[in-house]
Design a protein around this motif. Structure first.
Motif, short mmCIF file in Angstrom:
data_model
loop_
_atom_site.label_atom_id
_atom_site.label_comp_id
_atom_site.label_asym_id
_atom_site.label_seq_id
_atom_site.Cartn_x
_atom_site.Cartn_y
_atom_site.Cartn_z
N GLU A 111 68.13 50.00 18.18
CA GLU A 111 67.34 49.87 16.95
C GLU A 111 67.61 51.03 16.00
O GLU A 111 67.65 50.85 14.78
N GLU A 112 67.83 52.22 16.54
CA GLU A 112 68.15 53.38 15.71
C GLU A 112 69.48 53.17 14.99
O GLU A 112 69.62 53.47 13.80
N LYS A 113 70.47 52.64 15.72
CA LYS A 113 71.78 52.38 15.10
C LYS A 113 71.70 51.27 14.06
O LYS A 113 72.34 51.35 13.01
N ILE A 114 70.91 50.24 14.36
CA ILE A 114 70.74 49.15 13.39
C ILE A 114 70.14 49.69 12.10
O ILE A 114 70.59 49.37 11.00
N MET A 152 70.21 52.80 10.98
CA MET A 152 71.15 53.71 10.31
C MET A 152 72.21 52.93 9.54
O MET A 152 72.48 53.22 8.36
N ILE A 153 72.79 51.92 10.18
CA ILE A 153 73.82 51.12 9.50
C ILE A 153 73.21 50.35 8.33
O ILE A 153 73.82 50.24 7.26
N GLY A 154 72.00 49.82 8.52
CA GLY A 154 71.34 49.10 7.43
C GLY A 154 71.12 49.97 6.21
O GLY A 154 71.35 49.55 5.07
N ARG A 155 70.67 51.22 6.42
CA ARG A 155 70.46 52.15 5.29
C ARG A 155 71.79 52.49 4.62
O ARG A 155 71.86 52.59 3.39
N ALA A 156 72.83 52.65 5.42
CA ALA A 156 74.15 52.94 4.84
C ALA A 156 74.64 51.78 3.97
O ALA A 156 75.19 51.99 2.89
N LEU A 157 74.41 50.57 4.44
CA LEU A 157 74.82 49.39 3.65
C LEU A 157 74.03 49.29 2.35
O LEU A 157 74.58 48.91 1.31
N GLY A 198 79.76 56.61 12.97
CA GLY A 198 80.06 57.89 12.33
C GLY A 198 80.24 57.73 10.83
O GLY A 198 79.82 58.61 10.05
N CYS A 199 80.83 56.62 10.42
CA CYS A 199 80.98 56.33 8.99
C CYS A 199 79.61 56.16 8.34
O CYS A 199 79.36 56.68 7.24
N ALA A 200 78.71 55.43 9.01
CA ALA A 200 77.36 55.23 8.48
C ALA A 200 76.62 56.57 8.37
O ALA A 200 75.93 56.83 7.38
N GLU A 201 76.77 57.42 9.39
CA GLU A 201 76.14 58.74 9.35
C GLU A 201 76.63 59.56 8.17
O GLU A 201 75.86 60.26 7.51
N ASP A 250 75.49 43.45 13.04
CA ASP A 250 75.19 42.17 13.70
C ASP A 250 75.34 42.30 15.22
O ASP A 250 74.53 41.77 15.99
N TYR A 251 76.40 42.98 15.65
CA TYR A 251 76.65 43.16 17.08
C TYR A 251 75.47 43.86 17.74
O TYR A 251 74.98 43.44 18.79
N PHE A 252 75.01 44.94 17.11
CA PHE A 252 73.89 45.68 17.68
C PHE A 252 72.61 44.86 17.64
O PHE A 252 71.76 44.97 18.54
N ARG A 253 72.44 44.02 16.63
CA ARG A 253 71.25 43.16 16.56
C ARG A 253 71.23 42.17 17.73
O ARG A 253 70.17 41.90 18.32
N VAL A 254 72.38 41.60 18.03
CA VAL A 254 72.47 40.64 19.15
C VAL A 254 72.14 41.34 20.46
O VAL A 254 71.39 40.83 21.30
#
Length: 298
Positions: free
Chosen positions: A8-11, A13-18, A58-61, A240-244
């Motif tokens: 959920e933390e990664k989801i 983070m990536i969502g905010r980056a997008l 790392g790109c999202a971070e 999407d992968y992390f959401r699944v």
């Protein structure tokens, strides 16, 4: 569980980056594009996203780090702008706003909104001196000081702006409390403090230079983020992968394990993983998923 929390933390983070990528460079889509749904991934994009997910995270971070730096610099530039506006009426002063004065004299700086004419202010100081039984003339032997003198107070108008009169008064230290009380009764507002020993003009010049450096860095951050716009699809598929994966953990957490149904997770050598999966599916009514270990699981 810990695994679900990490996903959920990664989801997030990536969502905010997008969202940052979209805000800085909105997608050019047709009116009916929203009805198309998500595009199918090309080739092995999902598999590639799994293999390189830590690099994509790392790109999202990095995007979030640059966006945070931009936000901080914009806030700082806002404070700089406010300070410059405070200093503008005083930019002709040849000494700092926090000037401590001398052993015998003190400088009082501020503004009056109720009195706009110089004569009114001079008369106020004169009447205040007379009420205290003091001479309205400079005492013999006191140093010559430029400005218009009233009793033991010397008045200088710095400027006028938006209905306010900005003034400086030089008076003896023993007269400071009386002069401040007199001015306070007419709505006197003290000048802003600070200045670090700089003249207002000097501080304005330094602040403008700092603001320019901040703007240059903000532009640099935007350009760095812009270079990552091409990673948007990878970020979306990895999200999407992390959401699944997260959904799988949520479902498992809700299932009742019985005498005949259970969940097992562990490790086997990569070389035999597919064989183990095939053997289990051949012998049992089961669901088997093979994945690479997450960072920190190895």
């Amino acid at each position: 569980s810990e695994a679900l929390s990490g996903l959920e933390e990664k989801i997030g983070m990536i969502g905010r980056a997008l969202q940052i990528l979209l805000r800085l460079e909105p997608e050019k889509r047709s009116l009916f594009a929203a009805l198309e749904g998500k595009r199918l991934p090309a080739g092995d994009l999902y598999k590639k996203g799994e293999a390189c997910r830590e690099r994509i995270c790392g790109c999202a971070e990095k995007i979030l780090e640059l966006a945070g730096e931009m936000e901080a610099l914009e806030v700082e530039n806002g404070r700089i702008g406010d300070r410059i506006r405070e200093l503008e009426p005083w930019k002709t002063l040849e000494f700092p706003l926090d000037d401590p004065g001398t052993k015998n004299f003190v400088v009082i700086l501020g503004s009056l909104s109720q009195m706009s004419e110089e004569q009114q202010i001079r008369q106020l100081l004169e009447e205040g001196a007379e009420e205290n039984g003091e001479s309205v003339c400079r005492h013999e032997g006191e140093p010559e000081i430029s400005g218009r003198e009233q009793g033991r107070a010397y008045l200088e108008i710095s400027g006028r702006e938006q209905g306010n009169t900005y003034l400086g008064i030089l008076c003896g230290r023993d007269e400071e409390s009386r002069v401040r009380e007199l001015l306070g009764s007419r709505g006197f507002v003290p000048a802003p403090g600070g200045g670090q020993g700089e003249t207002p003009a000097g501080e304005i010049q330094r602040l403008k230079a700092a603001s320019r450096r901040n703007r240059d860095r903000i532009l640099g951050c935007r350009q760095e983020i812009g270079k990552m716009q091409g990673r948007r699809e990878e970020l979306e598929r990895t999200e999407d992968y992390f959401r699944v994966r997260a959904q799988k953990y949520r479902v498992l957490g809700e299932l009742w394990q019985s005498r005949t149904v259970f969940f097992l997770e562990g490790y086997v050598p990569e070389a035999v993983a597919e064989k183990v999966k095939a053997r289990i599916l051949e012998r049992f009514a089961a669901q088997v998923e093979i994945r690479d270990p997450e960072a920190g699981e190895q």
